[in-house]
Design a protein around this motif. Structure first.
Motif, mmCIF file in Angstrom:
data_model
loop_
_atom_site.group_PDB
_atom_site.id
_atom_site.type_symbol
_atom_site.label_atom_id
_atom_site.label_comp_id
_atom_site.label_asym_id
_atom_site.label_seq_id
_atom_site.Cartn_x
_atom_site.Cartn_y
_atom_site.Cartn_z
ATOM 1 N N ALA A 385 0.542 -0.718 0.248
ATOM 2 C CA ALA A 385 0.149 -0.506 0.104
ATOM 3 C C ALA A 385 1.012 1.369 -0.366
ATOM 4 C CB ALA A 385 -1.169 -0.118 1.293
ATOM 5 N N VAL A 386 1.846 0.900 0.907
ATOM 6 C CA VAL A 386 2.921 2.498 0.668
ATOM 7 C C VAL A 386 3.472 2.271 -0.695
ATOM 8 C CG1 VAL A 386 4.954 3.251 1.426
ATOM 9 C CG2 VAL A 386 2.872 2.489 2.968
ATOM 10 N N ALA A 387 3.660 1.817 -0.993
ATOM 11 C CA ALA A 387 3.978 1.862 -2.855
ATOM 12 C C ALA A 387 3.320 2.527 -3.414
ATOM 13 C CB ALA A 387 4.616 0.480 -3.620
ATOM 14 N N LEU A 388 1.993 1.638 -3.558
ATOM 15 C CA LEU A 388 0.684 2.463 -4.390
ATOM 16 C C LEU A 388 0.505 3.899 -4.276
ATOM 17 C CD1 LEU A 388 -1.848 -0.293 -4.048
ATOM 18 C CD2 LEU A 388 -0.799 0.392 -6.181
ATOM 19 N N ARG A 407 11.233 4.249 -1.425
ATOM 20 C CA ARG A 407 11.693 3.205 -0.503
ATOM 21 C C ARG A 407 11.808 3.158 0.535
ATOM 22 N NH1 ARG A 407 16.557 8.685 -1.471
ATOM 23 N NH2 ARG A 407 17.769 7.476 -2.837
ATOM 24 N N GLU A 408 10.979 2.885 1.289
ATOM 25 C CA GLU A 408 10.720 2.558 2.464
ATOM 26 C C GLU A 408 9.788 1.236 2.637
ATOM 27 O OE1 GLU A 408 6.003 3.172 5.656
ATOM 28 O OE2 GLU A 408 7.415 4.513 4.385
ATOM 29 N N ALA A 409 9.148 1.058 1.210
ATOM 30 C CA ALA A 409 8.329 0.010 0.580
ATOM 31 C C ALA A 409 9.192 -1.035 0.002
ATOM 32 C CB ALA A 409 7.365 0.197 -0.546
ATOM 33 N N ARG A 410 10.121 -0.745 -0.593
ATOM 34 C CA ARG A 410 11.219 -1.438 -1.017
ATOM 35 C C ARG A 410 12.361 -1.945 0.149
ATOM 36 N NH1 ARG A 410 13.474 -2.203 -5.394
ATOM 37 N NH2 ARG A 410 16.065 -2.045 -4.841
ATOM 38 N N GLY A 412 11.160 -3.360 3.240
ATOM 39 C CA GLY A 412 10.480 -4.492 3.783
ATOM 40 C C GLY A 412 10.244 -5.860 2.808
ATOM 41 N N LEU A 413 9.935 -4.577 0.804
ATOM 42 C CA LEU A 413 9.386 -6.337 -0.228
ATOM 43 C C LEU A 413 10.830 -6.988 -0.538
ATOM 44 C CD1 LEU A 413 7.061 -3.291 -1.870
ATOM 45 C CD2 LEU A 413 6.372 -6.533 -0.190
ATOM 46 N N VAL A 414 11.894 -6.343 -0.965
ATOM 47 C CA VAL A 414 13.024 -6.973 -1.557
ATOM 48 C C VAL A 414 12.342 -8.210 -0.334
ATOM 49 C CG1 VAL A 414 15.490 -6.894 -2.403
ATOM 50 C CG2 VAL A 414 13.615 -4.838 -2.213
ATOM 51 N N PRO A 415 13.074 -8.742 0.437
ATOM 52 C CA PRO A 415 13.285 -10.395 0.492
ATOM 53 C C PRO A 415 12.472 -10.904 0.370
ATOM 54 C CG PRO A 415 13.916 -8.193 3.144
ATOM 55 C CD PRO A 415 13.186 -7.807 1.343
ATOM 56 N N THR A 416 11.299 -10.382 0.174
ATOM 57 C CA THR A 416 9.628 -11.409 0.138
ATOM 58 C C THR A 416 9.469 -11.449 -1.559
ATOM 59 O OG1 THR A 416 8.709 -9.795 1.230
ATOM 60 C CG2 THR A 416 9.392 -12.480 2.365
ATOM 61 N N CYS A 425 8.129 -0.758 -7.720
ATOM 62 C CA CYS A 425 9.130 0.863 -6.860
ATOM 63 C C CYS A 425 10.612 1.116 -7.318
ATOM 64 C CB CYS A 425 9.606 0.404 -5.761
ATOM 65 S SG CYS A 425 7.238 -0.178 -4.664
ATOM 66 N N LEU A 426 11.861 -0.011 -7.326
ATOM 67 C CA LEU A 426 12.283 0.519 -8.592
ATOM 68 C C LEU A 426 12.264 1.614 -9.464
ATOM 69 C CD1 LEU A 426 15.235 0.291 -8.203
ATOM 70 C CD2 LEU A 426 15.363 -1.720 -9.479
ATOM 71 N N VAL A 427 11.607 0.669 -10.208
ATOM 72 C CA VAL A 427 11.258 1.600 -11.603
ATOM 73 C C VAL A 427 11.345 2.708 -11.780
ATOM 74 C CG1 VAL A 427 10.201 1.681 -14.185
ATOM 75 C CG2 VAL A 427 10.828 -0.363 -13.021
#
Length: 678
Positions: A385-388, A407-410, A412-416, A425-427
């Motif tokens: 939701a933060v990414a959205l 940056r906040e979303a990534r 926590g999301l990158v490991p899973t 998010c990165l793009v």
């Protein structure tokens, strides 16, 4: 409590390090004077009450918070009152329920340390049984009951554990989901093992999930069970494993073995989602619409079919045809344990379509709604939701907010990573950084896209090419940026992503491209929403050198909600006025561009940089000057412009002469003092 040679509870109390009001006979509890005569006249009764108070404390320590009514079923209600007045338990209101919590976390640690394993298991079983007797009226009560039961002396309840595992998956508390599903799967239940596979897939353990589902397929004896295996297996292969070809093969093989129309419609829904993510929007929209025609389509299938319709129509520029598709999918996701997270992927597609159409106020509201809904949920769903919200901020031009959210979303999301959210998010982080003028950070992030690229995210490839274009623009290579924007448009057009093609061409116009007016005019009638006609007008105004038309486009873009594009159009109008020596008009347009750039939290795009301080340079000379101060060698500049090194040297010679500088070092100092971002 402390054991193995350390201080006991009585020692802690007598030492004064820890106070337990009423815990020991060294002092009488405050606030319970009315019990004094009872304790003095009937010490055995008082002792029983204190023992019950300690039992209440143990129960709360094992599963706080506990409803006061429920706790009163397990111990004497007077003991619960004594626990509160003694100061070891506090009672708080949560809605209509009074809940007991430990007054201090240390009390819980001490109580749990004192309990033996068998006693703790018995007490957890008692709490779970009492919860069952209350009817588990709250949503989380079933989950709490299952967690307690799994660690108790009760006989395993496969149905309870499976339901709780589904709830944990819905909340994306995936380690808990795996634990509960494994406990349920020990009974050999089909649904329990399916829940375990779901949890493993979301934990990014694709091979383990596929092995579990493959084994489960051997147990399937009906078409419904074969469907129940095929859908999660295909989804696991497509998104988690990143093997879309294998996923589509599973769908085709399963389709050939089934005859039930209901099952076939569900598979059509899944196929529609695969089509759209693989860059086949027309097929995705057709399959999705065909599946959604069935009123009794399961909730997860509704969401997946909506991927095809929402994503497909949005990319093709037909957002006016979405109707009730997205609302139906969001309602279905709220009911289904396995559709809650996919609904966030649907929201990404929905926001993308609205962004391309220029319906940016709706994009912002969607982002806010998802963020609000996620506040009660922690973990990956909240980060999605933060990414959205970051996507919405970028599309509206709130650049630094977007960078912070991505940056906040990534983190926590990158490991899973499972659905490509971290990659998305990165793009978009690349683009946000580039638009703020941070070329080095944008290039560093762009380099990471090569290793993090998700094979299932073909749909979003035009955004990746545009991120490359924005990075080139931030480095001063505007010609290259324009070429890349045209590449993105061609890529999108070849895939029938008409709205994406229009958006990419408009991006080229923002970089200063004067060749796209005719193509954008042709697309203006093919794409729903306000962006296409405004983009065509913007392009025409730039091609004609019409400052008034550019300012009109800026006003329309601002009203639409695209503040960054509005700033670029105003900046281009300022440049046109300046070159015609209309100084007052140039200052007014530049002031508008500056205001909009500030609303964009410090945007530094090529158009804004040019308007900030006009220089006596041609567009090509200015581009070469910017690349030179960004550290590119003459050979690098020549390669990016597709010209000879000698041509670059000639341009630099003329630049130095016009600006009165001796070389690259002086050029950087001059541009910096002139207020031009280097």
């Amino acid at each position: 409590m402390f054991v193995n040679g350390t201080r006991t509870l009585p020692q802690l109390a007598s030492s004064g390090l820890v106070q337990f009001p009423g815990q020991f006979p060294v002092s009488r509890p405050r606030g319970i004077e009315f019990l004094g005569p009872l304790i003095e006249l009937a010490p055995c009764v008082g002792q029983v009450l204190f023992e019950q108070r300690d039992a209440a404390l143990k129960l709360v320590a094992l599963s706080e918070p506990l409803g006061v009514t429920l706790l009163g079923r397990l111990v004497d209600p007077a003991a619960v009152e004594l626990a509160e007045t003694s100061g070891v338990v506090k009672v708080e209101r949560d809605g209509r329920r009074l809940e007991a919590r430990l007054a201090h976390p240390l009390y819980g640690e001490l109580q749990r340390a004192r309990l033996g394993q068998l006693t703790a298991r018995r007490l957890r079983g008692s709490i779970a049984t009492a919860l069952a007797a209350t009817g588990c009226r709250r949503v989380d009560d079933t989950l709490r009951r299952a967690v307690l039961a799994a660690d108790s002396d009760l006989e395993p309840d496969a149905a309870l554990l499976t339901d709780a595992a589904h709830r944990a998956i819905q909340m994306l508390d995936l380690p808990l989901a795996e634990r509960l599903a494994r406990a349920a799967a020990e009974t050999g239940g089909f649904e329990a093992r399916s829940a375990l596979a779901h949890a493993l897939s979301w934990l990014n353990r694709a091979d383990e999930a596929d092995a579990e589902l493959t084994a489960l397929a051997g147990l399937a004896s009906t078409e419904q069970q074969r469907l129940a295996v095929a859908v999660p297996r295909a989804a696991n292969l497509f998104w988690t494993a990143g093997r879309p070809a294998e996923a589509e093969a599973v769908l085709e093989e399963t389709t050939s073995r089934l005859s039930d129309p209901f099952c076939l419609d569900v598979l059509t829904a899944v196929r529609g989602s695969f089509h759209v993510f693989q860059g086949r929007p027309r097929e995705g929209a057709e399959d999705g619409a065909a599946a959604l025609a069935r009123a009794d389509l399961p909730d997860l299938a509704v969401v997946l079919a909506s991927f095809g319709v929402v994503g497909g129509l949005g990319a093709m520029g037909r957002t006016d045809g979405l109707g009730s598709v997205a609302p139906r999918a969001y309602a279905a996701a709220a009911r289904s344990f396995d559709a809650a997270a996919p609904a966030l992927g649907l929201c990404d597609l929905h926001m993308t379509g609205l962004r391309l159409a220029g319906r940016l106020h709706e994009v912002e509201e969607l982002g806010r709604a998802r963020l609000r809904a996620s506040r009660a949920v922690h973990g990956p769903m909240q980060l999605m939701a933060v990414a959205l919200a970051g996507h919405a901020a970028l599309y509206r031009g709130q650049l630094r907010t977007a960078v912070r959210r991505f940056r906040e979303a990534r983190a926590g999301l990158v490991p899973t990573e499972t659905q490509g959210f971290a990659f998305r998010c990165l793009v978009n982080l690349v683009q946000a950084l580039a638009m703020t003028g941070d070329a080095a950070a944008a290039r560093h992030a762009l380099d990471r896209t090569e290793t993090e690229r998700h094979p299932a995210a073909v749909f979003f490839e035009p955004d990746l090419v545009l991120a490359q274009a924005w990075t080139s623009a931030a480095e001063g290579a505007v010609t290259e940026a324009v070429r890349l924007a045209h590449d993105a448009a061609t890529l999108a057009a070849d895939r029938d992503q008409v709205a994406y093609a229009m958006y990419a061409l408009h991006t080229a116009v923002r970089f200063g491209d004067r060749t796209s007016a005719a193509r954008l005019a042709a697309l203006a009638g093919k794409v729903d929403g306000p962006r296409a006609p405004v983009a065509a007008a913007h392009a025409a105004g730039l091609a004609a050198g019409d400052a008034d038309a550019l300012l009109a486009a800026s006003a329309a873009l601002e009203e639409m909600g695209d503040l960054a594009a509005a700033a670029d159009a105003a900046a281009q109008a300022a440049t046109v006025h300046s070159r015609a020596d209309r100084r007052t008009a140039a200052r007014a347009a530049a002031a508008r561009a500056h205001r909009l750039a500030e609303e964009c939290e410090g945007a530094r795009t090529p158009a804004l940089i040019t308007a900030a301080r006009p220089l006596p340079l041609t567009d090509r000379e200015r581009e070469i000057a910017m690349m030179a101060v960004h550290g590119l060698s003459n050979r690098d500049i020549a390669a990016r412009l597709v010209v000879s090194v000698r041509t670059v040297e000639g341009h630099l010679y003329r630049i130095y002469g016009k600006l009165g500088v001796a070389g690259r070092g002086d050029l950087a100092a001059f541009l910096s003092s002139a207020g031009t971002d280097t």
